[in-house]
Design an enzyme around this catalytic site. Structure first.
Site, PDB file in Angstrom:
ATOM      1  N   LYS A 298       0.859  -1.179   0.000  1.00 36.17           N
ATOM      2  CA  LYS A 298       0.000   0.000   0.000  1.00 36.17           C
ATOM      3  C   LYS A 298       0.896   1.229   0.000  1.00 36.17           C
ATOM      4  O   LYS A 298       1.639   1.475   0.949  1.00 36.17           O
ATOM      5  CB  LYS A 298      -0.924   0.005   1.213  1.00 36.17           C
ATOM      6  CG  LYS A 298      -1.868   1.206   1.257  1.00 36.17           C
ATOM      7  CD  LYS A 298      -2.783   1.140   2.469  1.00 36.17           C
ATOM      8  CE  LYS A 298      -3.727   2.320   2.523  1.00 36.17           C
ATOM      9  NZ  LYS A 298      -4.615   2.268   3.696  1.00 36.17           N
ATOM     10  N   LYS A 351      -2.160  -1.550  -3.688  1.00 29.47           N
ATOM     11  CA  LYS A 351      -2.978  -0.335  -3.716  1.00 29.47           C
ATOM     12  C   LYS A 351      -2.076   0.882  -3.864  1.00 29.47           C
ATOM     13  O   LYS A 351      -1.121   1.007  -3.088  1.00 29.47           O
ATOM     14  CB  LYS A 351      -3.793  -0.236  -2.423  1.00 29.47           C
ATOM     15  CG  LYS A 351      -4.704   0.986  -2.327  1.00 29.47           C
ATOM     16  CD  LYS A 351      -5.450   1.005  -0.994  1.00 29.47           C
ATOM     17  CE  LYS A 351      -6.337   2.249  -0.894  1.00 29.47           C
ATOM     18  NZ  LYS A 351      -7.039   2.323   0.397  1.00 29.47           N
TER      19      LYS A 351
END
Length: 738
Positions: A298, A351
């Site tokens: 992320k 992400k």
């Protein structure tokens, strides 16, 4: 108006006045004898445009009745049947240089030359099963639009959320992930609300699992929605995000979510060691079956802005760069991958998505675990904005971006496009129930239903027969070619339209007028002009007249396009008639996906409207050679009908289909059937036949049961043969093709 004769019986023609027996009414229905055209279709094979043995310049080839042996013998003897000639070589445009073919053996374009070949050799595919739908929830009852994310809402957890999940499931998207907007008063520096067993997320999980037990629910494990500081972890006074103390809280949060029924918990916090700690906490509480989807890579991305507006969770100070990854780093993802794998993660997530395709591929190549990609809010909003500005084709770019994530190696994709993409994919498979949805005009014409309702109500107050007329118009339209408003198109040139076929010629002008006036009202709103189809307006108007007449108000699925073709040749054998028995009605309704319960409920619409005497006169004057009167008719009712409809009665005489409450939508129709007061054969047969009598009895005694099945039947009929996308259009004038 509903089943059988219900579809081919009463009507009102313009301003013609009728003499109404029993209960007078200023504007009434009439029904004309139905005309049935029988046309035999010959199976032929057209070989070419050249003449054949019949001397015709364009006639079809006919079978000669030869055996296989005779055909083979003819070929051996040199009598080879004609076939189309070798097509001519396509001509290049003038000025094209003459060159020798390149001396290459490998021409990859050969495998791309047709759509069939491209589909056969496609390496990557995507389906609704690959999508996870992120949904924002809040404590309110209303759905609140998110300004930075067009088409996304903070959904009321008890209402809007349940409806949105139902829509997603209709298109095959059966996985969601929940993100809560927590009241500010519940936010603290340690985020204790995150593990409240009666908090917003656990309550929502229990509600959804109760309604949809097979729904796969992912949850977000992080403190930022619950933190007064807006960070994913506990913030020390010097601004440091505390790792181990945060992990302690995350474990309690994950257990609370699993206890409520979560299928997959998803730590998105990026604290070190949290996957192993959460796995141990879940196992200790007996939740070994609950999976962990770790936000493995992320990044501290600028693509998250719209999401933080949605949850009102921007950090109160600083940024998240001390725990989220540097967008410039590639190899670091391997460090996180190895940690999460060793700690027991079941799914690894990257992400954002599209800007990090290289990271998705890296994880795909290095790990056997399923890989997830999150197409984040910024990616979504950019595509939406480009579509609104007409800079890109939103739908095509949406699907291309999702396909790219799949091609890079993502097994599942978390995307705010899940519902829209699911509808698109389902549309390719003709999933009509998925293509239609209740809020189709939410963005393009949000007040369309109230606009239509107002116009229809005004028409209904002027001419109460509008209810039966509009209902009958809807049935005829859907039964003939599907619900595409082709019944409204006028004849033109050499083409005779559906509406001018003898079976439709008696359709009431008030039904057409209701649709045309509603269309004008919609188009009078600048934002709605030429955006709402006549087919959808007819469906909404039908629902509205039912409600105005005292029947149920129900939600209408929208999204139909208007048909471009209307021909009287499509009418024969596609409409039930007043003399039909149950044996003939059942297959006609079944071919449209309607059961016997649906048939009987739709027939109940004969509680409204009137009929001419010639539609049932044979039942009271010439039933058969032995009986003048149909024995299934109540004898007193038969005499009343004879008094009101003498032989050779005036065409102006009309009789109520429901002798008791002809202008009220209720269940009196079924009570009349029990008493032998069904006006048509197609009505009374529903009670005289044992297989349908129990359903009639149920509807006669239970109005709620009748209305429930009627709504289901109307919804199912409203899906029959609809046109969407390029298969139809939105007419500017309902009576004329654009």
């Amino acid at each position: 108006m509903a089943s059988a004769a219900m579809l081919n019986a009463p009507c009102n023609i313009g301003a013609v006045k009728f003499e109404v027996k029993l209960k007078p009414s200023p504007n009434l229905f009439c029904a004309r004898p139905s005309v049935k055209l029988n046309r035999r279709r010959v199976l032929t094979i057209r070989a070419s445009k050249e003449g054949h043995d019949n001397g015709s310049s364009s006639g079809p080839l006919r079978k000669m009745g030869l055996t296989d042996e005779e055909c083979e013998a003819a070929v051996v003897a040199g009598n080879v049947p004609e076939a189309p000639p070798v097509p001519p070589k396509p001509v290049a445009p003038a000025g094209t240089p003459l060159v020798s073919s390149l001396p290459i053996n490998r021409r990859p374009r050969r495998n791309r030359r047709s759509s069939v070949a491209r589909a056969a050799f496609q390496e990557t595919n995507i389906s609704p099963a690959n999508l996870v739908y992120p949904l924002f929830i809040h404590e309110g009852e209303e759905d609140t639009p998110i300004g930075a994310m067009p088409g996304c809402y903070r959904l009321g957890w008890r209402h809007g959320l349940v409806e949105e999940v139902a829509k997603a499931r209709d298109v095959g998207v059966n996985s969601i992930v929940l993100f809560p907007k927590v009241p500010d008063a519940l936010k603290t520096s340690t985020g204790d609300e995150a593990y409240n067993d009666n908090g917003l997320v656990p309550r929502t999980i229990r509600l959804l699992k109760d309604k949809y037990p097979d729904l796969v629910i992912y949850t977000d494990v992080a403190l930022d929605p619950y933190s007064s500081d807006g960070h994913d972890g506990i913030v020390r006074e010097d601004g440091v995000i505390m790792n181990d103390e945060t992990v302690h809280q995350l474990c309690k949060q994950a257990v609370a979510q699993a206890r409520a029924g979560a299928d997959v918990v998803s730590p998105s916090d990026m604290m070190d060691g949290r996957v192993g700690a959460i796995r141990a906490a879940l196992d200790a509480e007996g939740f070994q079956h609950v999976s962990i989807m770790s936000y493995t890579a992320k990044y501290a991305s600028s693509f998250y802005g719209p999401f933080r507006e949605a949850l009102d969770s921007n950090p109160r100070f600083g940024d998240k760069k001390t725990y989220q990854m540097n967008p410039a780093n590639y190899r670091e993802a391997l460090v996180e991958l190895q940690a999460d794998e060793s700690e027991g993660a079941d799914i690894l997530l990257v992400k954002p998505g599209l800007p990090y395709l290289d990271i998705i591929r890296l994880l795909r190549d290095k790990s056997p675990l399923p890989i997830a990609a999150y197409q984040v809010s910024g990616e979504y909003s950019m595509i939406k904005a480009g579509g609104v500005l007409k800079m890109i084709d939103e739908e095509r770019v949406m699907m291309e971006s999702l396909m790219c994530l799949r091609r890079a190696g993502a097994d599942i994709i978390l995307t705010y496009f899940a519902l829209q993409a699911g509808r698109c994919m389902c549309g390719e498979k003709s999933c009509i129930n998925a293509q239609l949805h209740r809020d189709f005009y939410r963005n393009s014409c949000p007040n369309v239903e109230s606009i239509v309702r107002s116009a229809v109500e005004q028409k209904y107050r002027q001419t109460i027969v509008t209810a039966a007329a509009t209902l009958r118009l809807f049935f005829h339209d859907c039964f003939i070619q599907g619900c595409d408003a082709s019944i409204i198109l006028r004849s033109s040139g050499n083409n005779t339209a559906e509406k001018d076929h003898p079976d439709n010629i008696s359709l009431a002008g008030d039904g057409y007028d209701a649709v045309i006036k509603a269309k004008a009202a919609v188009d009078n709103v600048p934002a709605c002009k030429n955006k709402v189809s006549c087919a959808d307006i007819l469906a909404m108007a039908t629902r509205d007249v039912v409600a105005l007449a005292g029947g149920p108000h129900y939600a209408v699925e929208l999204g139909r396009r208007d048909g471009r073709v209307s021909s009287q040749n499509s009418v024969p054998n596609n409409l039930p008639h007043s003399e039909f028995h149950l044996k003939k009605l059942l297959p006609m309704f079944a071919s449209r996906g309607l059961s016997i319960r649906h048939l009987i409920a739709l027939s109940g619409a004969h509680t409204l409207g009137f009929s001419h005497c010639n539609q049932f006169s044979s039942r009271i004057y010439s039933f058969n050679s032995k009986r003048k009167v149909d024995p299934t008719i109540d004898s007193v009712y038969a005499k009343e009908l004879q008094e009101m409809c003498p032989q050779n009665a005036s065409p102006r005489v009309v009789i109520p289909l429901d002798p008791d409450t002809p202008q009220v939508f209720d269940n009196m129709y079924f009570k009349n059937l029990q008493r032998g007061k069904g006006l048509f054969t197609s009505d009374q047969t529903l009670y005289t036949k044992r297989g349908s009598r129990n359903i009639v009895n149920l509807f006669a005694s239970n109005k709620t049961a009748f209305e429930r099945v009627f709504i289901a039947a109307m919804t199912k009929l409203g899906r029959f043969g609809v046109k969407t996308g390029n298969l139809g259009e939105i007419r500017k004038d309902c009576a004329v093709v654009n």
